[in-house]
Enzyme design. Structure first.
Site, PDB file in Angstrom:
ATOM      1  N   CYS A  50      47.352  41.478   0.546  1.00 21.28           N
ATOM      2  CA  CYS A  50      48.375  42.084   1.406  1.00 21.28           C
ATOM      3  C   CYS A  50      47.871  43.419   1.966  1.00 21.28           C
ATOM      4  CB  CYS A  50      49.678  42.220   0.625  1.00 21.28           C
ATOM      5  SG  CYS A  50      51.142  42.439   1.637  1.00 21.28           S
ATOM      6  N   HIS A  51      48.461  44.543   1.542  1.00 18.72           N
ATOM      7  CA  HIS A  51      48.019  45.868   1.961  1.00 18.72           C
ATOM      8  C   HIS A  51      46.905  46.414   1.056  1.00 18.72           C
ATOM      9  CE1 HIS A  51      51.877  45.629   4.062  1.00 18.72           C
ATOM     10  NE2 HIS A  51      51.467  46.631   4.821  1.00 18.72           N
ATOM     11  N   GLY A  52      46.593  45.698  -0.033  1.00 16.29           N
ATOM     12  CA  GLY A  52      45.560  46.125  -0.976  1.00 16.29           C
ATOM     13  C   GLY A  52      44.218  46.456  -0.341  1.00 16.29           C
TER      14      GLY A  52
END
Length: 181
Positions: free
Chosen positions: A113-115
């Site tokens: 995801c935003h990782g």
């Protein structure tokens, strides 16, 4: 996947604001495969998870602070997303250095995801094919990554996925990558 990670230890790097499902599902998959999983954080704990960016989820105990964690102690690293988690992690020099050192060692890293934001901050995205949540794809391109729109992408020990809808593929791949290492 049972037993293939027996004897392995995996770090999950997270702080307040982590997307709960992106922490829980990979952790469960890794543990079911036999790995010992430690929650490593920039805070002493507990870590407040979120369900989306608005609803508070559960809290999770921190096993080790990143300042006391040695990347050499781990066979794999997972960075869950949520908008808040990687945004907070990428401004902490010790967290960025932990990711950078992990990548330099060649051991598997998974980010969902935003990782991948912290991958960009650590210089790990440069020259790699990755995927992510749509809103950070420009950041990844600006960091020198080739951004693909696929459920899971692995390039030189770095595995990325777009969002919670890709968790099945992400969990399967990260277990495979750690087992292969």
């Amino acid at each position: 996947m049972t037993g293939e990670l027996e004897g392995c230890t995996v770090a999950v790097l997270a702080t307040d604001g982590v997307e709960q499902v992106e922490l829980e599902r990979p952790r469960r998959a890794l543990e079911e495969a036999g790995a010992r999983v430690e929650l490593v954080s920039v805070v002493p704990g507990p870590v407040q998870a979120m369900n989306g960016d608005i609803d508070h989820g559960d809290t999770f105990s921190v096993d080790r602070r990143v300042t006391g964690a040695d990347p050499a102690d781990y066979d794999g690293l997972v960075v869950p997303g949520g908008t808040i988690n990687p945004d907070r992690l990428r401004i902490v020099p010790e967290a960025v250095e932990f990711v950078r050192a992990f990548a330099a060692s060649g051991r598997p890293i998974g980010a969902i995801c935003h990782g991948p934001w912290i991958l960009a901050e650590a210089g790990v995205a440069r020259g790699r094919a990755v995927t992510s949540y749509p809103s950070i794809r420009t950041d990844l391109r600006n960091a020198g990554a080739e951004v693909l729109d696929k459920e899971v992408v692995t390039d030189r020990a770095v595995t990325t996925s777009r969002d919670p809808g890709d968790l099945d593929a992400f969990c399967e791949r990260i277990v495979q990558e750690i087992a292969r290492y």
